[in-house]
Design an enzyme around this catalytic site. Sequence first.
Site, mmCIF file in Angstrom:
data_model
loop_
_atom_site.group_PDB
_atom_site.id
_atom_site.type_symbol
_atom_site.label_atom_id
_atom_site.label_comp_id
_atom_site.label_asym_id
_atom_site.label_seq_id
_atom_site.Cartn_x
_atom_site.Cartn_y
_atom_site.Cartn_z
ATOM 1 C CG ASP A 172 -8.220 -4.248 -2.841
ATOM 2 O OD1 ASP A 172 -9.659 -4.417 -2.590
ATOM 3 O OD2 ASP A 172 -7.588 -3.972 -3.162
ATOM 4 C CG HIS B 269 -2.680 1.251 1.329
ATOM 5 N ND1 HIS B 269 -1.996 1.720 1.308
ATOM 6 C CD2 HIS B 269 -2.958 0.702 0.450
ATOM 7 C CE1 HIS B 269 -2.938 3.169 1.270
ATOM 8 N NE2 HIS B 269 -3.518 2.215 0.932
HETATM 9 N N1 CMC Z 1 4.627 -7.835 -4.657
HETATM 10 C C1 CMC Z 1 5.590 -7.394 -4.772
HETATM 11 N N2 CMC Z 1 6.049 -6.778 -5.103
HETATM 12 C C2 CMC Z 1 5.676 -5.478 -4.697
HETATM 13 C C3 CMC Z 1 3.800 -5.376 -4.315
HETATM 14 C C4 CMC Z 1 3.149 -5.931 -4.635
HETATM 15 N N3 CMC Z 1 2.152 -6.772 -3.989
HETATM 16 N N4 CMC Z 1 3.806 -3.793 -4.223
HETATM 17 C C5 CMC Z 1 5.033 -3.391 -4.340
HETATM 18 N N5 CMC Z 1 6.154 -4.352 -4.416
HETATM 19 C C6 CMC Z 1 7.391 -3.903 -4.132
HETATM 20 C C7 CMC Z 1 7.445 -3.003 -5.527
HETATM 21 O O1 CMC Z 1 7.958 -3.449 -6.833
HETATM 22 C C8 CMC Z 1 9.081 -2.022 -5.326
HETATM 23 O O2 CMC Z 1 9.900 -2.800 -5.203
HETATM 24 P P1 CMC Z 1 11.310 -2.152 -5.133
HETATM 25 O O3 CMC Z 1 11.562 -1.328 -4.296
HETATM 26 O O4 CMC Z 1 12.800 -2.776 -5.044
HETATM 27 O O5 CMC Z 1 11.296 -1.774 -6.936
HETATM 28 C C9 CMC Z 1 7.968 -1.761 -3.166
HETATM 29 O O6 CMC Z 1 7.467 -3.165 -2.954
HETATM 30 C C10 CMC Z 1 7.061 -0.551 -3.377
HETATM 31 O O7 CMC Z 1 6.033 -0.442 -4.197
HETATM 32 P P2 CMC Z 1 5.882 0.411 -5.024
HETATM 33 O O8 CMC Z 1 5.639 -0.400 -6.169
HETATM 34 O O9 CMC Z 1 6.792 1.764 -5.174
HETATM 35 O O10 CMC Z 1 4.600 1.224 -3.980
HETATM 36 P P3 CMC Z 1 3.920 2.175 -4.745
HETATM 37 O O11 CMC Z 1 3.117 2.728 -3.378
HETATM 38 O O12 CMC Z 1 3.350 2.390 -5.743
HETATM 39 O O13 CMC Z 1 2.430 1.135 -4.850
HETATM 40 C C11 CMC Z 1 0.238 -0.404 -5.129
HETATM 41 C C12 CMC Z 1 1.509 0.821 -3.895
HETATM 42 C C13 CMC Z 1 -0.525 -1.014 -3.814
HETATM 43 C C14 CMC Z 1 0.252 0.080 -6.208
HETATM 44 C C15 CMC Z 1 1.091 -1.760 -4.383
HETATM 45 O O14 CMC Z 1 1.753 -1.977 -3.673
HETATM 46 C C16 CMC Z 1 0.572 -2.928 -5.364
HETATM 47 O O15 CMC Z 1 0.617 -2.819 -6.980
HETATM 48 N N6 CMC Z 1 0.434 -3.943 -4.799
HETATM 49 C C17 CMC Z 1 -0.783 -4.745 -5.611
HETATM 50 C C18 CMC Z 1 -1.653 -4.378 -5.721
HETATM 51 C C19 CMC Z 1 -2.821 -4.426 -4.574
HETATM 52 O O16 CMC Z 1 -3.280 -5.268 -4.180
HETATM 53 N N7 CMC Z 1 -3.528 -2.656 -4.632
HETATM 54 C C20 CMC Z 1 -4.673 -2.277 -3.670
HETATM 55 C C21 CMC Z 1 -4.339 -1.443 -2.622
HETATM 56 S S1 CMC Z 1 -5.329 -1.341 -1.212
HETATM 57 C C22 CMC Z 1 -6.902 -0.838 -2.012
HETATM 58 C C23 CMC Z 1 -7.116 0.300 -2.666
HETATM 59 O O17 CMC Z 1 -6.469 0.927 -2.970
HETATM 60 O O18 CMC Z 1 -7.757 -0.063 -3.586
#
Ligand code: CMC
Length: 390
Positions: A325, A268
């Site tokens: 989720d 998140h």
């Molecule tokens: N699985 C594997 N790796 C992950 C995941 C995941 N679900 N989420 C983040 N990472 C890794 C990402 O690759 C990055 O790695 P590195 O530092 O090596 O580059 C690190 O963790 C930080 O992630 P980020 O992408 O910079 O984080 P963000 O704040 O931009 O993205 C997010 C947040 C929710 C989009 C992302 O965690 C994600 O895609 N999660 C899976 C989808 C999900 O469950 N979404 C629902 C969110 S909660 C309810 C809602 O908002 O609707």
Amino acid sequence: AGYWTYDPGFKVTAPVESEITYIDGDKGELLHRGYPIDQLAENAEYLEVCYALLHGDLPNAEQKEDFYKKVREHTGVHDQLRKFFEGFRRDAHPMAIMVGVVGALSAFYHDNLDVTDEKQREITAIRLISKMPTIAAMSYKYTKGEPFMYPRNDFSYAENFLYMMFATPADTDYKVDPVLVRAMDKIFTLHADHEQNASTSTVRLTASTGANPYACIAAGIVALWGPSHGGANEAVLQMLDEIGTVENVDEFMEKVKRKEVKLMGFGHRVYKNFDPRAKVMKETCDEVLGALGINDPKLELAMKLEKIALEDEYFVKRNLYPNVDFYSGIILKAIGIPTSMFTVIFALARTSGWISHLLEMHSAPFKIGRPRQLYTGETKRDFVKVEDRK
Ligand code: CMC
């Protein structure tokens, strides 16, 4: 270059002040109007939470009765609106139908909102909160090829939604299990608001231009649809289906760590600790499955994934925890909701948050949202005639 701040993904930008929802991402705390989400999910009904989001506090007995009455009065949709559904293919994704039909509400309530008129503000919020379950259930019925069910205004909000989803004209005596009604209502509460997430920010940005509020909500639905946001609940179930059995979990986790796929329902932007909604969701999941006597292998699979992720260095180092989720899909599935409706239910519930933010923004002077950019294209050059271009 300019003098503005470069902040892709708005990681450190707060474009608004808001009194509605507070999140402490490090502690894993979520408060609506000051009330902790777990207390609200346990003790309040979703409509009370809607009232609090809109009006600043939970309703007293009289306010509650009045609000509930108004919500019941507006559950029906215009007969002409029903025709919109027929324009879609039966195999359309219900989110696509929602985008179109909710957007079409702007053609039925087309007067621009007079933001200074308390009555207009209220009726807009009430209409949206009242009609979303009806439109959501109609989207489902349409894709199933079944007739629409009229809302039952003698039922509670969640009960009426489940009735419109599952009753048929041949079985209008259909009784909704109270355990499922309570679980559905809790799921609505857990999704009601989450401050400036992508869809709420979209609603605020569109509303900052003075656009029709119903159209702004349709914009929110679009933003919610993606798998990084509300679409994640559907993606979690697809992921569990793909993994199949517990034996395949280790191999799947290796793929996640190689960054070939994401562990959906994890991570998140704001929470660097447990998402407090996920905790309540997990408890609700146990309650519902227990009450229904369901032994879902998907739950076992999800628990195994969670256990590994919470101990694995990849996830620990990045502060990745289950989000709202992760477990919601398993409960929704137990309730009998098909996977394609998961994000629709999120949209239905988040509508109260979207409209609360829109109205909050419109209740004080505001500016059109207009970010800047860092230009990285060509420098100035002279026009070249087509015959001279290489
Ligand atoms: N699985 C594997 N790796 C992950 C995941 C995941 N679900 N989420 C983040 N990472 C890794 C990402 O690759 C990055 O790695 P590195 O530092 O090596 O580059 C690190 O963790 C930080 O992630 P980020 O992408 O910079 O984080 P963000 O704040 O931009 O993205 C997010 C947040 C929710 C989009 C992302 O965690 C994600 O895609 N999660 C899976 C989808 C999900 O469950 N979404 C629902 C969110 S909660 C309810 C809602 O908002 O609707």
